[in-house]
Design a protein around this motif. Structure first.
Motif, PDB file in Angstrom:
ATOM      1  N   GLY A 287      57.859  33.323  47.073  1.00 45.46           N
ATOM      2  CA  GLY A 287      57.710  34.000  48.356  1.00 45.46           C
ATOM      3  C   GLY A 287      56.741  33.252  49.248  1.00 45.46           C
ATOM      4  N   ALA A 288      55.872  34.009  49.953  1.00 48.55           N
ATOM      5  CA  ALA A 288      54.968  33.402  50.930  1.00 48.55           C
ATOM      6  C   ALA A 288      53.515  33.713  50.588  1.00 48.55           C
ATOM      7  N   LEU A 289      52.636  32.850  51.059  1.00 49.65           N
ATOM      8  CA  LEU A 289      51.204  32.976  50.780  1.00 49.65           C
ATOM      9  C   LEU A 289      50.615  34.221  51.440  1.00 49.65           C
ATOM     10  N   GLY A 290      51.042  34.490  52.681  1.00 52.38           N
ATOM     11  CA  GLY A 290      50.471  35.608  53.436  1.00 52.38           C
ATOM     12  C   GLY A 290      50.715  36.951  52.792  1.00 52.38           C
ATOM     13  N   SER A 291      51.835  37.087  52.058  1.00 55.14           N
ATOM     14  CA  SER A 291      52.142  38.341  51.373  1.00 55.14           C
ATOM     15  C   SER A 291      51.885  38.235  49.868  1.00 55.14           C
ATOM     16  N   ARG A 292      51.159  37.203  49.465  1.00 56.12           N
ATOM     17  CA  ARG A 292      50.810  36.915  48.057  1.00 56.12           C
ATOM     18  C   ARG A 292      52.057  36.847  47.174  1.00 56.12           C
ATOM     19  N   GLY A 293      53.139  36.327  47.759  1.00 52.76           N
ATOM     20  CA  GLY A 293      54.354  36.123  46.974  1.00 52.76           C
ATOM     21  C   GLY A 293      54.534  34.672  46.559  1.00 52.76           C
ATOM     22  N   ALA A 294      53.711  33.770  47.120  1.00 48.89           N
ATOM     23  CA  ALA A 294      53.774  32.361  46.709  1.00 48.89           C
ATOM     24  C   ALA A 294      53.342  32.256  45.250  1.00 48.89           C
ATOM     25  N   LEU A 295      54.089  31.489  44.460  1.00 47.08           N
ATOM     26  CA  LEU A 295      53.838  31.392  43.022  1.00 47.08           C
ATOM     27  C   LEU A 295      52.796  30.310  42.749  1.00 47.08           C
ATOM     28  N   LEU A 296      51.651  30.739  42.213  1.00 45.56           N
ATOM     29  CA  LEU A 296      50.534  29.820  41.976  1.00 45.56           C
ATOM     30  C   LEU A 296      50.342  29.540  40.487  1.00 45.56           C
ATOM     31  N   LEU A 297      49.769  28.379  40.193  1.00 39.87           N
ATOM     32  CA  LEU A 297      49.478  28.007  38.806  1.00 39.87           C
ATOM     33  C   LEU A 297      48.360  28.876  38.238  1.00 39.87           C
ATOM     34  N   LYS A 298      47.410  29.260  39.087  1.00 35.41           N
ATOM     35  CA  LYS A 298      46.314  30.143  38.680  1.00 35.41           C
ATOM     36  C   LYS A 298      46.282  31.337  39.630  1.00 35.41           C
ATOM     37  N   PRO A 299      45.666  32.446  39.223  1.00 33.72           N
ATOM     38  CA  PRO A 299      45.705  33.652  40.055  1.00 33.72           C
ATOM     39  C   PRO A 299      45.118  33.451  41.447  1.00 33.72           C
ATOM     40  N   TYR A 300      45.517  34.353  42.345  1.00 30.23           N
ATOM     41  CA  TYR A 300      44.983  34.358  43.703  1.00 30.23           C
ATOM     42  C   TYR A 300      43.475  34.590  43.665  1.00 30.23           C
ATOM     43  N   THR A 301      42.755  33.865  44.488  1.00 32.89           N
ATOM     44  CA  THR A 301      41.302  34.009  44.546  1.00 32.89           C
ATOM     45  C   THR A 301      40.922  35.402  45.020  1.00 32.89           C
ATOM     46  N   ASP A 302      41.708  35.975  45.948  1.00 28.39           N
ATOM     47  CA  ASP A 302      41.364  37.300  46.469  1.00 28.39           C
ATOM     48  C   ASP A 302      42.136  38.434  45.790  1.00 28.39           C
ATOM     49  N   ASN A 303      42.876  38.117  44.719  1.00 26.10           N
ATOM     50  CA  ASN A 303      43.504  39.150  43.891  1.00 26.10           C
ATOM     51  C   ASN A 303      43.843  38.540  42.532  1.00 26.10           C
ATOM     52  N   PRO A 304      42.850  38.504  41.629  1.00 24.58           N
ATOM     53  CA  PRO A 304      43.035  37.835  40.328  1.00 24.58           C
ATOM     54  C   PRO A 304      44.103  38.462  39.441  1.00 24.58           C
ATOM     55  N   LYS A 305      44.673  39.625  39.874  1.00 27.68           N
ATOM     56  CA  LYS A 305      45.693  40.278  39.049  1.00 27.68           C
ATOM     57  C   LYS A 305      47.073  39.652  39.227  1.00 27.68           C
ATOM     58  N   THR A 306      47.225  38.797  40.215  1.00 29.44           N
ATOM     59  CA  THR A 306      48.570  38.251  40.475  1.00 29.44           C
ATOM     60  C   THR A 306      48.560  36.738  40.682  1.00 29.44           C
ATOM     61  N   ARG A 307      49.671  36.113  40.294  1.00 33.57           N
ATOM     62  CA  ARG A 307      49.902  34.689  40.583  1.00 33.57           C
ATOM     63  C   ARG A 307      51.065  34.528  41.556  1.00 33.57           C
ATOM     64  N   GLY A 308      51.579  35.668  42.073  1.00 32.85           N
ATOM     65  CA  GLY A 308      52.705  35.601  43.003  1.00 32.85           C
ATOM     66  C   GLY A 308      54.022  35.932  42.329  1.00 32.85           C
ATOM     67  N   ILE A 309      55.110  35.572  42.979  1.00 34.50           N
ATOM     68  CA  ILE A 309      56.447  35.996  42.537  1.00 34.50           C
ATOM     69  C   ILE A 309      57.395  34.797  42.445  1.00 34.50           C
ATOM     70  N   GLN A 310      58.070  34.670  41.302  1.00 35.93           N
ATOM     71  CA  GLN A 310      59.204  33.746  41.199  1.00 35.93           C
ATOM     72  C   GLN A 310      60.438  34.564  41.550  1.00 35.93           C
ATOM     73  N   VAL A 311      61.062  34.257  42.693  1.00 35.78           N
ATOM     74  CA  VAL A 311      62.090  35.163  43.213  1.00 35.78           C
ATOM     75  C   VAL A 311      63.458  34.994  42.552  1.00 35.78           C
ATOM     76  N   GLU A 312      63.694  33.869  41.909  1.00 37.17           N
ATOM     77  CA  GLU A 312      64.955  33.674  41.178  1.00 37.17           C
ATOM     78  C   GLU A 312      64.641  33.182  39.772  1.00 37.17           C
ATOM     79  N   PRO A 313      65.423  33.600  38.769  1.00 37.92           N
ATOM     80  CA  PRO A 313      65.183  33.109  37.411  1.00 37.92           C
ATOM     81  C   PRO A 313      65.381  31.588  37.337  1.00 37.92           C
TER      82      PRO A 313
END
Length: 530
Positions: A287-313
């Motif tokens: 997804g996108a960075l602004g909606s925290r949907g971008a898939l990151l290697l490490k968790p988001y700095t401002d939300n350590p509970k998520t690394r984002g979304i892989q939208v397709e398998p």
């Protein structure tokens, strides 16, 4: 005295500063056009001594560039969005809802739609909840899309129509729930649960949308676009409008990976006319960075509970790449986060031989781990960037990424991998004006001139690189560098006349430059009212 008979041309342009954007960045004075193509480039004397024409355009020193090409946008989507409420720049959620009410009062519709809200620009930088929408529109469904196109908020009526509850599950997306109730915020694939209930625009509405989009694009000097994600019937509509002479814009159509598209286009190989190229498939990794949907290697700095979304398998992404490779199609994958980039480089490397010229692209290439940068060069993968994203995101991206922000919007580092890269805008996410992209690439500032010192200037592009990225390199990104993207003999006479010198004028003046005329195949398609 010997007299050489001059050849007849359809158009001669004289007394101009012509940035040809050829291989050595030649600057000429004049050129001649015949049958829609350039037949001579040189000094006034050279052109006028070899050619005559009834139509001579004396530009009295103005500046000519190859027609600008947006290498990644949503041309049809932009046209369809024009009648909807535009919500960008709103400074609060209250303002968004008020704008929506005002727009709906003027232009009432069955569904209340809009686009452009961005919680990162509000004092409270959090996703809204839909109570205000429910109050403002108790009886009409509302669906308004975030600026990045990867999140939306729906009111209660729309959620009920779609049967969305707190327990609804969706792969590759998220339904945001608070205190056991959906807030209305839908991220990535969750948006489709609402979209399937919104009436589809008619063929006539789509045709009008394309023509409206074209008119606005010509006014900012665009002569070509890469439309990132179309269905077969939409491509057929574009083709028919072009064949009828109504749609003059050159379009590189990236196909969505649907069964219909495989049947009608991909399985039959590349489809190409003078104005339409169909040889690419558009897929999404995240997804996108602004909606925290971008898939990151490490968790988001401002939300350590998520690394984002892989939208397709991974299996689906791989199978599309396999089919594309089999049928000689280019793959263009949306990758914002560094984990999405790595995932796709892993998949691409299974299919792309070293030294290939298949020009598979990673769209956005927004956050790239330094370890993955060399792989672009190793497998000849093209980073397709949008320089205005850097200046739109720069004030909040550090909150999402922390120290990793240094690996983001790294255009000079990406350019170094293959020696070229195309630039687009991703409109309607950003403005359609390509000069804003040029300015963002070079100055690394927003239109208010901020930050004063520029944002991560080590990755700014030179002016020559920025101009190439929106002309010849954008043409190369869809295999058309031999027919467009520069002012050279044998190429289509697509060009734009500006009142400013993009290469030498004060950089702060570039966004204010005026497009005076736009030409496609030597025919004028736009003239600015004086």
């Amino acid at each position: 005295m010997a007299c050489t008979k001059r050849q007849k041309a359809d158009l001669i342009v004289t007394n101009a500063t012509v940035y040809t954007v050829d291989s050595v960045f030649t600057v000429a004075q004049s050129f001649a056009v015949s049958n829609g193509k350039i037949v001579a480039v040189g000094t006034n004397n050279e052109t006028l001594s070899a050619y005559s024409a009834d139509n001579i355009l004396d530009l009295t020193g103005k500046f000519v560039y190859p027609g600008f090409i947006d290498a990644h946008c949503h041309f049809l989507g932009y046209g369809l969005n024009l009648p909807k409420a535009w919500l960008a720049g709103a400074k609060s959620w209250n303002e968004v809802v008020n704008r929506l009410v005002e727009h709906q009062n003027k232009y009432p519709t069955e569904w209340v739609e809009g686009r452009g809200w961005n919680q990162n620009e509000w004092e409270i930088k959090e996703f809204p909840t839909n109570e205000l929408l429910n109050k403002a529109f108790p009886n009409k469904p509302v669906f308004i899309v975030r600026i990045d196109g990867h999140a939306a908020i729906a009111n209660r009526k729309a959620l009920e129509l779609a049967g969305i509850t707190a327990s609804t599950k969706i792969s590759g997306g998220e339904i945001v729930v608070k205190n056991g109730t959906p807030t209305g915020v839908l991220i990535d694939n969750a948006m489709e649960l609402i979209r399937m209930h919104i009436p589809t625009p008619s063929k006539e509405q789509k045709a009008q949308a394309l023509l409206n989009a074209q008119q606005n694009c010509f006014a900012v000097g665009l002569t070509g676009v890469h439309d990132a994600g179309l269905h077969a019937d939409e491509v057929e509509l574009i083709d028919s409008l072009q064949q009828a002479g109504n749609l003059k814009m050159r379009i590189n159509a990236m196909l969505n990976p649907t069964h219909d598209n495989f049947e009608k286009y991909i399985s039959k190989g590349i489809y190409s006319t003078e104005r339409l190229t169909v040889r690419s498939i558009k897929i999404y990794a995240d997804g996108a960075l602004g909606s925290r949907g971008a898939l990151l290697l490490k968790p988001y700095t401002d939300n350590p509970k998520t690394r984002g979304i892989q939208v397709e398998p991974t299996e689906k992404l791989d199978s599309v790449c396999s089919l594309a490779y089999k049928h000689g199609y280019q793959v263009c994958t949306h990758c914002i986060g560094d984990a999405a980039v790595r995932l796709m480089l892993d998949i691409y490397s299974k299919y792309l031989p070293k030294g290939n010229d298949l020009r598979w692209r990673i769209e956005h290439s927004q956050v790239v781990d330094p370890a993955d940068l060399p792989r672009y060069g190793e497998y000849d993968v093209i980073p397709s960037v949008q320089t205005t994203h850097a200046t739109s995101d720069m004030f909040w991206a550090v909150n999402r990424l922390g120290d990793r922000v240094k690996n983001a919007y790294a255009y000079q580092n990406l350019l170094a991998q293959n020696g070229w890269l195309p630039n687009g805008s991703d409109f309607p996410i950003e403005d359609i004006n390509p000069l804003y992209g040029f300015y963002a690439a070079v100055a690394r500032k927003n239109l208010n001139g901020e930050p004063q010192e520029g944002f991560q200037m080590e990755n700014s592009l030179t002016r020559e690189q920025a101009l190439r990225a929106m002309t010849i390199w954008a043409a190369k990104a869809c295999f058309e560098e031999d027919v467009k993207g520069s002012i050279e003999v044998g190429k289509f006479a697509d060009f734009v006349v500006l009142d400013q010198d993009l290469i030498n004028s004060e950089i702060s003046n570039v966004p204010k430059a005026q497009v005076l005329q736009t030409f496609i195949s030597g025919k004028n398609v736009f003239t600015k009212n004086q």
